[in-house]
Motif scaffolding. Structure first.
Motif, PDB file in Angstrom:
ATOM      1  N   LYS A  89       1.323  -0.843  -0.009  1.00 44.71           N
ATOM      2  CA  LYS A  89      -0.515   0.018   0.173  1.00 44.71           C
ATOM      3  C   LYS A  89       1.068   0.976  -0.090  1.00 44.71           C
ATOM      4  CE  LYS A  89      -4.171  -1.517   1.645  1.00 44.71           C
ATOM      5  NZ  LYS A  89      -4.858  -1.532   2.975  1.00 44.71           N
ATOM      6  N   LEU A  90       2.016   1.357   0.808  1.00 41.82           N
ATOM      7  CA  LEU A  90       2.495   2.157   1.134  1.00 41.82           C
ATOM      8  C   LEU A  90       3.454   2.313  -0.051  1.00 41.82           C
ATOM      9  CD1 LEU A  90       3.878   4.675   3.108  1.00 41.82           C
ATOM     10  CD2 LEU A  90       5.890   2.967   3.399  1.00 41.82           C
ATOM     11  N   TRP A  91       4.006   1.552  -0.887  1.00 39.78           N
ATOM     12  CA  TRP A  91       4.568   1.786  -2.599  1.00 39.78           C
ATOM     13  C   TRP A  91       4.004   1.701  -3.551  1.00 39.78           C
ATOM     14  CZ3 TRP A  91       8.738   3.132  -4.940  1.00 39.78           C
ATOM     15  CH2 TRP A  91       8.990   2.922  -5.964  1.00 39.78           C
ATOM     16  N   GLU A  92       2.634   1.848  -2.846  1.00 44.44           N
ATOM     17  CA  GLU A  92       1.545   2.427  -4.216  1.00 44.44           C
ATOM     18  C   GLU A  92       1.378   3.989  -4.167  1.00 44.44           C
ATOM     19  OE1 GLU A  92      -2.532   0.344  -4.178  1.00 44.44           O
ATOM     20  OE2 GLU A  92      -1.427  -1.897  -4.378  1.00 44.44           O
ATOM     21  N   GLN A  93       0.886   3.656  -2.831  1.00 49.09           N
ATOM     22  CA  GLN A  93       1.336   5.682  -2.564  1.00 49.09           C
ATOM     23  C   GLN A  93       2.136   6.260  -3.353  1.00 49.09           C
ATOM     24  OE1 GLN A  93      -0.411   7.017   1.430  1.00 49.09           O
ATOM     25  NE2 GLN A  93      -1.317   4.837   2.052  1.00 49.09           N
ATOM     26  N   ILE A  94       3.593   6.030  -3.062  1.00 48.98           N
ATOM     27  CA  ILE A  94       4.301   6.325  -2.721  1.00 48.98           C
ATOM     28  C   ILE A  94       4.182   6.844  -4.592  1.00 48.98           C
ATOM     29  CG2 ILE A  94       7.398   6.303  -3.779  1.00 48.98           C
ATOM     30  CD1 ILE A  94       6.583   5.740  -0.476  1.00 48.98           C
ATOM     31  N   GLU A  95       3.935   5.861  -5.211  1.00 45.09           N
ATOM     32  CA  GLU A  95       4.027   5.598  -6.766  1.00 45.09           C
ATOM     33  C   GLU A  95       2.992   7.031  -7.253  1.00 45.09           C
ATOM     34  OE1 GLU A  95       2.150   4.224  -9.523  1.00 45.09           O
ATOM     35  OE2 GLU A  95       3.895   4.209 -10.956  1.00 45.09           O
ATOM     36  N   THR A  96       1.823   6.990  -6.696  1.00 44.90           N
ATOM     37  CA  THR A  96       1.452   7.123  -7.206  1.00 44.90           C
ATOM     38  C   THR A  96       1.538   9.644  -6.792  1.00 44.90           C
ATOM     39  OG1 THR A  96      -0.439   5.823  -6.262  1.00 44.90           O
ATOM     40  CG2 THR A  96      -0.882   7.890  -7.146  1.00 44.90           C
TER      41      THR A  96
END
Lengths: 240, 227
Positions: free
Chosen positions: B5-12
């Motif tokens: 989830k964290l990575w998704e947020q960072i990615e976005t």
């Protein structure tokens, strides 16, 4: 060589010098003594205008240095000064301390100034300290370098403001010896000091100052052997 | 998994839609403003400090007024005045206006730092220089200023670090500096903490890097001066 006429100096309300007149001839070694607060340092510092006199005139080599239009920087080249606290430049090496003033004032090229500085350092046995910084040296070494720094300007007169008062006792001798050497070479000297032995040995005249006036002056033998002024008698009885 | 989830947020927030380019632009603008301003501020500060310790009452007066005014008004207010009043008729690029405005502001603080340094040098140093026939200006430049500079280097470093952080208000005149960019991403992504923390970390890296750089310089100078 130096003529002081009716010199006055006030610091605000305090009158430090009151009508001091004095003539110093070429080659003389004038020693100024007196209790602290007597105005002797102020008198010396007026001679090269580190203190601006409140009144009176000072003449040096035929020029009125207290007059308007006198370039005091040019006058000071001929008047070396040695301070109680040495005042070497801590951010510069010993060699640069000595060469800075002659080079900046375009009196010598860098090479000439270096050669002179090294000769002077050799003379006082500190040539190997040329690259050192002041804080790496003892007080006696620093003061001898301060003397040499003044000499590098080839002055006509040297002013000494209590040159041994800030030194540890065992270092007083090396500084006095250098001053005695200078005296024997014929340098004109004005020395404010508490070293009565020095006054006796090399002074041509000793001045006694108290409360902003010169109360008595005489050659050392007479000065110490047969003092006239009661205040001088009192002063000598306390220190000798 | 939480880290996915964290990575998704960072990615976005930081990578998608070329947002990393936006962040780079913000970093670039912040660095340009801070560097330019410290250069201008140092020059202004040096001149003001010399004026402040001079004999002339006029020069001392000018310097004192400058410092009083600049230090008494918030930097944001000054920035707005420079942008919308002083330089408005010239049609300058906003970035240039910010460099000048922050430089003029920093000059007042640099002046006080330098003045303290100059006045901290023992009075005997000036006397020794003068007694050797050097003029007041020569003594100032070759004897007093080098010693003062070494003494104030830590405080001067601090002013630089403060300046980097102060540039974060450049957004007020529509400059896309690091803070503004972070805030813009927050607006676009409805995610507050990733872009804002990212911006905070980047500031931290910049200020730490600066402190380190000056610490090295300080050690270099200390090596030649054990006084």
């Amino acid at each position: 060589m130096i003529e002081v006429k009716h010199l006055y100096k006030d610091f605000g309300e305090v009158k430090v010098l009151k009508d001091v007149s004095e003539t110093i001839e070429k080659g003389e070694k004038v020693v100024v003594v007196g209790p602290s607060g007597s105005g002797k340092s102020t008198f010396l510092r007026c001679l090269n205008l580190l203190e601006k006199p409140t009144g009176g005139e000072i003449w040096f080599e035929g020029q009125e240095i207290t007059g308007k239009g006198c370039n005091i920087n040019h006058v000071r080249r001929k008047m070396g000064m040695v301070f109680q606290q040495f005042n070497l430049f801590p951010h510069l090496s010993v060699l640069d301390n000595i060469t800075l003033a002659p080079v900046k004032q375009k009196l010598k090229t860098k090479e000439e100034a270096r050669a002179v500085a090294m000769k002077l350092l050799e003379r006082i046995g500190l040539a190997e300290k040329a690259g050192a910084y002041p804080s790496q040296l003892s007080g006696g070494q620093q003061q001898r370098i301060a003397i040499v720094r003044a000499l590098a300007m080839e002055p006509d007169v040297m002013l000494f403001d209590e040159p041994t008062s800030a030194l540890d006792p065992e270092m007083v001798g090396e500084v006095l010896n250098l001053m005695i050497e200078l005296a024997h070479e014929g340098m004109t000297m004005v020395v404010v000091t508490h070293e009565m032995g020095f006054a006796r040995e090399v002074g041509t005249r000793v001045l006694f100052m108290d409360e902003g006036r010169i109360l008595e002056q005489a050659p050392p033998q007479e000065f110490f052997g047969n003092p006239q002024n009661p205040r001088l008698k009192d002063f000598l009885s306390k220190i000798l | 998994m939480w880290w996915q989830k964290l990575w998704e947020q960072i990615e976005t927030c930081l990578i998608a839609k070329d947002r990393w380019k936006l962040i780079l632009e913000g970093v670039g603008n912040t660095i340009i403003i801070a560097l330019g301003a410290i250069l201008i501020g140092t020059v202004i500060g040096a001149v003001l400090a010399l004026m402040r310790v001079s004999q002339s009452r006029l020069l001392r007066g000018i310097s004192t007024v400058y410092i009083t005014v600049i230090r008494g008004v918030p930097v944001v207010t000054q920035l707005l005045i420079f942008s919308f009043v002083v330089f408005a008729p010239l049609g300058w690029n906003k970035l240039h206006i910010a460099v000048v405005a922050f430089g003029i502001n920093s000059g007042a603080y640099c002046c006080e730092i330098f003045r303290a340094g100059i006045q901290g040098v023992n009075a005997g140093q000036m006397e020794a220089g003068r007694s050797l026939g050097l003029s007041k200006a020569q003594t100032m430049l070759s004897i007093i200023v080098p010693q003062a500079f070494r003494a104030v280097l830590p405080t001067y470093t601090n002013e630089f670090v403060v300046l980097v952080k102060e540039t974060s208000v450049a957004g007020y005149i529509a400059i896309r500096d690091l803070t503004k960019v972070g805030d813009a991403i927050r607006n676009a992504t409805y995610n507050a903490w990733v872009p804002l923390f990212a911006v905070a970390i980047i500031y931290l890296i910049m200020t730490l890097g600066l402190s380190r750089l000056f610490a090295v310089l300080e050690r270099r100078l200390a090596r030649s001066d054990r006084g």
